[in-house]
Design an enzyme around this catalytic site. Structure first.
Site, short mmCIF file in Angstrom:
data_model
loop_
_atom_site.label_atom_id
_atom_site.label_comp_id
_atom_site.label_asym_id
_atom_site.label_seq_id
_atom_site.Cartn_x
_atom_site.Cartn_y
_atom_site.Cartn_z
CB SER A 58 1.76 1.83 0.43
OG SER A 58 1.78 0.81 -0.54
CE LYS A 61 3.97 2.75 -3.38
NZ LYS A 61 3.10 1.86 -2.59
CB SER A 118 -0.62 3.70 -2.90
OG SER A 118 0.40 3.12 -2.13
CE LYS A 226 1.33 6.07 -0.68
NZ LYS A 226 0.08 5.36 -0.32
#
Length: 385
Positions: A58, A61, A118, A226
């Site tokens: 993730s 992202k 997320s 992130k």
């Protein structure tokens, strides 16, 4: 011999004169790949196999958020715009806020859900809003990656999910993650309104969000950014923090646990703050240059380029600056006209050279202006009757 552009030469000097090269430092890390970068200058302070192409989970992202923020800041979309969840968005697995088909939510809540929890379903919904489909959005992601010089990167989705056959080609590197993270932080600072949230809610308080990046709560100065995890990718994190005016990005990929990814990023950030600092050259107020035949006798001097310089903390006390200005400039003077330079030194070695320019325009005296000045001086020179 070809002349090296002044800005390129300054950058080369600033990097080459860092006394302690990061690559020689031995930091004990669990990560397969890691990198520490200064946000202001883009200087790499530490790297471990930073160009190895790995699954980012993730952390993907970061690019999704970058494209969202670019759309917001350009006016293409508004944070208050309502986003409707499609069947494709609602069907996303993994981390999610369980969007229902047809459910609407403002862009701000979608972005918050992506940054904090997320949310894969929100990432897909935003991709569809911006590009019409996730596949079209992925094309935009890859195009933006190419523009940023992310040579190790190829995206196949906007989430980082790796449960499809084509996901084997979804790859990036610690270096490329740092590049897109830097672009997001440096040019879209409002993202921190979301990435610094520890706990919050959406759906009018009905659904709770908890940040998957534990450094937000437990590391002083943390600003984001992130996390990522899948079985294939392991635990990944792009962590950012800002202290005493210096912002750093620590990227780790392929860690064995969430605790180890946080520990690795803390180790990287601690190393950066212990050994480096950022300084910004300044100029004393009131500096002027004389103007020949100008309607003003002097023109103010300005330092417009306020680039920051990354220095080894051990050398900070040895920094000095030398201002070199022309004695006089002939009129007319244009605002922004070059009048000299300021050079910053460490131990007598130049780190950077920046231009000093005219802070205002000064018109040239006309013939009649000069004639009147001469007449006035002649009159003053005459003895009293």
């Amino acid at each position: 011999m070809k002349r090296i552009p002044a800005l390129l030469l300054a950058a080369v000097l600033a990097i080459s004169l860092l006394p302690r090269r990061a690559f020689a430092v031995n930091l004990e890390l669990n990560a397969k790949s890691a990198l520490l970068m200064d946000v202001a200058t883009g200087t790499v302070l530490f790297e471990k196999d930073c160009h190895e192409r790995l699954a980012p989970a993730s952390v993907t992202k970061v690019m999704t958020m970058l494209l969202i923020m670019e759309a917001v800041d350009s006016g293409k979309i508004q944070l208050t715009d309502q986003v409707t969840a499609s069947e494709a968005a609602a069907a996303k697995g993994g981390s999610q806020i369980y969007l229902k088909v047809g459910e609407t939510m403002p862009v701000s809540d979608m972005l918050k859900s992506i940054a904090v929890s997320s949310a894969n379903d929100c990432a897909c919904a935003m991709a569809e809003l911006l590009a019409g489909s996730e596949s079209a959005f992925v094309e935009q992601m890859n195009k933006r990656a190419e523009e940023l010089g992310m040579a190790d990167t190829h995206f196949v989705n906007c989430t980082g999910l790796d449960d499809s056959p084509e996901a084997k080609d979804h790859r990036t590197s610690a270096y490329d993650i740092a590049l897109m993270s830097r672009e997001l932080l440096k040019n879209h600072p409002d993202i921190k309104k979301y990435t610094t949230i520890w706990m919050d809610t959406v759906r009018n308080g009905a659904f709770g969000l908890s940040n998957t990046n534990k450094l937000i709560r437990f590391y002083s100065g943390a600003t984001g950014l992130k996390t990522g995890y899948t079985t294939g990718a392991g635990y990944c994190l792009s962590a950012s923090a800002k202290r005493e005016g210096m912002e750093l990005i620590a990227v780790v990929m392929g860690c064995e646990s969430s605790q180890k990814r946080s520990a690795d990023c803390k180790t990287l950030l601690d190393y950066g703050y212990a050994n480096y600092s950022v300084v910004r050259p300044g100029l004393k107020e009131g500096r002027t240059v004389a103007v020949h035949l100008g309607k003003e006798a002097t023109v103010p001097v300005e330092l417009v380029d306020r680039r920051e310089i990354l220095v080894d903390k051990a050398k900070r006390t040895s920094l000095s600056a030398k201002v070199e200005l022309v004695q006089m400039v002939p009129a007319p003077v244009k605002k922004g006209q070059n009048l000299g330079t300021i050079k910053v030194y460490a131990d007598e070695k130049m780190l950077i050279q920046l231009p000093l320019v005219a802070g205002a325009a000064v018109e040239k005296l006309s013939f009649w202006d000069v004639y009147k000045i001469v007449l006035r001086r002649v009159a003053l020179a005459q003895p009293a009757a």
